[in-house]
Design a protein around this motif. Structure first.
Motif, short mmCIF file in Angstrom:
data_model
loop_
_atom_site.label_atom_id
_atom_site.label_comp_id
_atom_site.label_asym_id
_atom_site.label_seq_id
_atom_site.Cartn_x
_atom_site.Cartn_y
_atom_site.Cartn_z
N ARG A 27 -21.24 -2.26 29.86
CA ARG A 27 -21.43 -1.47 31.07
C ARG A 27 -21.25 0.02 30.82
O ARG A 27 -21.93 0.84 31.41
N THR A 28 -20.35 0.36 29.94
CA THR A 28 -20.07 1.78 29.69
C THR A 28 -20.85 2.34 28.51
O THR A 28 -20.79 3.54 28.25
N ALA A 29 -21.59 1.51 27.79
CA ALA A 29 -22.32 1.97 26.59
C ALA A 29 -23.27 3.13 26.87
O ALA A 29 -23.30 4.10 26.10
N PRO A 30 -24.07 3.09 27.93
CA PRO A 30 -24.98 4.22 28.17
C PRO A 30 -24.24 5.56 28.37
O PRO A 30 -24.67 6.59 27.86
N ALA A 31 -23.14 5.52 29.06
CA ALA A 31 -22.37 6.75 29.29
C ALA A 31 -21.76 7.26 27.99
O ALA A 31 -21.76 8.47 27.71
N ARG A 32 -21.23 6.34 27.18
CA ARG A 32 -20.65 6.75 25.90
C ARG A 32 -21.72 7.32 24.98
O ARG A 32 -21.49 8.32 24.29
N ALA A 33 -22.91 6.72 24.98
CA ALA A 33 -24.01 7.22 24.14
C ALA A 33 -24.44 8.61 24.59
O ALA A 33 -24.69 9.49 23.76
N ALA A 68 -24.29 11.99 22.46
CA ALA A 68 -25.54 12.72 22.28
C ALA A 68 -25.38 14.19 22.65
O ALA A 68 -26.01 15.07 22.04
N LYS A 69 -24.52 14.47 23.62
CA LYS A 69 -24.28 15.85 24.03
C LYS A 69 -23.72 16.66 22.86
O LYS A 69 -24.18 17.78 22.59
N PHE A 70 -22.77 16.09 22.15
CA PHE A 70 -22.19 16.80 21.00
C PHE A 70 -23.20 16.93 19.87
O PHE A 70 -23.28 17.98 19.23
N LEU A 71 -23.97 15.89 19.64
CA LEU A 71 -24.98 15.94 18.58
C LEU A 71 -26.04 16.99 18.90
O LEU A 71 -26.48 17.72 18.00
N GLU A 72 -26.41 17.11 20.16
CA GLU A 72 -27.38 18.14 20.56
C GLU A 72 -26.81 19.54 20.36
O GLU A 72 -27.49 20.43 19.86
N GLN A 73 -25.55 19.72 20.74
CA GLN A 73 -24.91 21.02 20.56
C GLN A 73 -24.82 21.39 19.09
O GLN A 73 -24.83 22.57 18.74
N ALA A 74 -24.73 20.39 18.22
CA ALA A 74 -24.60 20.61 16.78
C ALA A 74 -25.95 20.60 16.08
O ALA A 74 -26.01 20.51 14.85
N ASP A 75 -27.03 20.68 16.85
CA ASP A 75 -28.38 20.68 16.29
C ASP A 75 -28.64 19.47 15.37
O ASP A 75 -29.27 19.60 14.31
#
Length: 95
Positions: free
Chosen positions: A32-38, A42-49
């Motif tokens: 149930r929480t997997a989409p939110a955790r992903a 992803a937010k950090f990965l995007e910030q880190a290019d």
């Protein structure tokens, strides 16, 4: 009784009750929480290019900022408690 409680308190309690009932019916919490955790990761990965090492550092920095904020809040509460106790010992509460 409801008239004595602010509407916001009533809404909050109703929402909390509904949330607990919903989680009680959930059989697979991680799924149930997997989409939110992903999305969070992803937010950090995007910030880190796209660099996973930098993303990990950004995540750690985020949690360290939260810990610092929490520590400051606890210290402020302790200070307020000490000040209140000092005031009550000095007769500040007496009227």
């Amino acid at each position: 009784m409801e008239a004595l409680m602010p509407a916001s308190s009533i809404r909050r309690l109703a929402a909390q009750s509904a949330a607990h009932e919903s989680w009680a019916r959930t059989e697979n919490w991680p799924a149930r929480t997997a989409p939110a955790r992903a999305a969070f990761e992803a937010k950090f990965l995007e910030q880190a290019d796209g660099d996973p090492v930098r993303a990990a550092s950004l995540r750690k920095a985020y949690y360290m900022r939260l810990a610092l904020k929490s520590a400051k809040a606890r210290a402020q509460r302790r200070l307020a408690d000490v000040e209140q106790r000092l005031q009550s010992h000095e007769g500040g509460d007496a009227a």
